[in-house]
Scaffold this active site. Structure first.
Site, PDB file in Angstrom:
ATOM      1  N   HIS A  62       0.837  -1.191   0.000  1.00 32.62           N
ATOM      2  CA  HIS A  62       0.000   0.000   0.000  1.00 32.62           C
ATOM      3  C   HIS A  62       0.883   1.256   0.000  1.00 32.62           C
ATOM      4  O   HIS A  62       2.044   1.221   0.436  1.00 32.62           O
ATOM      5  CB  HIS A  62      -0.901   0.004   1.239  1.00 32.62           C
ATOM      6  CG  HIS A  62      -2.090  -0.906   1.123  1.00 32.62           C
ATOM      7  ND1 HIS A  62      -3.153  -0.865   1.989  1.00 32.62           N
ATOM      8  CD2 HIS A  62      -2.376  -1.885   0.221  1.00 32.62           C
ATOM      9  CE1 HIS A  62      -4.045  -1.777   1.636  1.00 32.62           C
ATOM     10  NE2 HIS A  62      -3.598  -2.417   0.576  1.00 32.62           N
ATOM     11  N   GLU A  69       0.848   3.894   1.863  1.00 31.17           N
ATOM     12  CA  GLU A  69       1.335   4.320   3.177  1.00 31.17           C
ATOM     13  C   GLU A  69       2.528   3.486   3.632  1.00 31.17           C
ATOM     14  O   GLU A  69       3.473   4.001   4.239  1.00 31.17           O
ATOM     15  CB  GLU A  69       0.236   4.175   4.244  1.00 31.17           C
ATOM     16  CG  GLU A  69      -1.040   4.948   3.977  1.00 31.17           C
ATOM     17  CD  GLU A  69      -2.084   4.094   3.295  1.00 31.17           C
ATOM     18  OE1 GLU A  69      -1.784   3.438   2.279  1.00 31.17           O
ATOM     19  OE2 GLU A  69      -3.234   4.104   3.761  1.00 31.17           O
ATOM     20  N   CYS A  86      -6.162   1.681   5.942  1.00 28.88           N
ATOM     21  CA  CYS A  86      -6.765   0.402   6.357  1.00 28.88           C
ATOM     22  C   CYS A  86      -6.146  -0.046   7.682  1.00 28.88           C
ATOM     23  O   CYS A  86      -5.261   0.614   8.227  1.00 28.88           O
ATOM     24  CB  CYS A  86      -6.547  -0.657   5.276  1.00 28.88           C
ATOM     25  SG  CYS A  86      -4.838  -1.270   5.192  1.00 28.88           S
TER      26      CYS A  86
END
EC number: 3.5.4.33
Lengths: 149, 149
Positions: free
Chosen positions: A56, A58, A86
């Site tokens: 992801h 991040e 998430c």
């Protein structure tokens, strides 16, 4: 006095990262990490290209920022991310002790807020910065993907 | 008939990974991922060496397993990990849709169970396999660390 380096300014940088993901056929989420008004790390979703659910935006930005800082704790750092993190990313942010998280669009189903992922006591979180732009990019992606399949 | 490849057998492999982390001065957590009674991925905690909060044993094993399988979903796979996964790792396991998680020692404070991290509906989780061995290795690590500081 006009502040050139506000949350909108940095969220635009995160949106640029999301657009790079879009062009690569990835779910368009982008992130930057900022300290003292400087972008020290960037990331965009690469789960398809890397064939890796952990890739992801991040996660990559967290790794890059720690690399830049030479330390694993992201003190005095702000993460700008186009979509609410998430559980995995919020869990990583917990460990990083990051000072502030600013997200764009909400993710009611898989985001950390409704799923009650625990953030570090040192971390502030707020959202809604350029939320429409982030959500619109996601919508365009899924419409395009549906039409291609 | 004796089943040579049971949960204890594979948890021992995860413990061996935890011992490698211990020897490197890392919090001793190890993991392996197994499919059809074969270890397809290994990982041990490397957060200090890599200066990266995301470098947990499970995260590395998830990435390695997807790489081995050529697909990001860990269907029919079992993760053996010496310590109950944290929010980040459980969040990554959610995305991986892994079939089964077997952990050793509980982590009441930072583990996914008490923090209510959402697992994928396809994922079963159970714990307590070689829990004493895993907990004892952690205790030895922290005693040693305290004495060195």
């Amino acid at each position: 006095m006009i502040e050139p380096f506000d949350d909108t300014y940095f969220m635009k940088k995160a949106l640029q990262e999301a657009e790079v993901a879009f062009e690569k056929g990835e779910i368009p989420v982008g992130a930057v990490i900022v300290v003292d008004n400087k972008v020290i790390a960037r990331g965009h979703n690469l789960t398809e290209m890397l064939c890796d659910v952990t890739a992801h935006a991040e996660m990559q930005a967290i790794t890059a920022a720690a690399n830049f800082l030479g330390g694993k704790y992201l003190k005095n750092c702000t993460l700008y991310v186009t979509l609410e993190p998430c559980q995995m990313c919020a869990g990583a942010l917990y460990w990083s002790q990051i000072s502030r998280i600013v997200y764009g669009a909400r993710d009611a189903e898989r985001g950390c807020i409704n799923l009650n992922t625990k953030l570090h006591p040192k971390t502030a979180i707020e959202g809604g910065v350029l939320a429409d732009e982030a959500a619109s990019l996601m919508k365009r992606f899924f419409i395009l993907k549906r039409n291609l399949n």
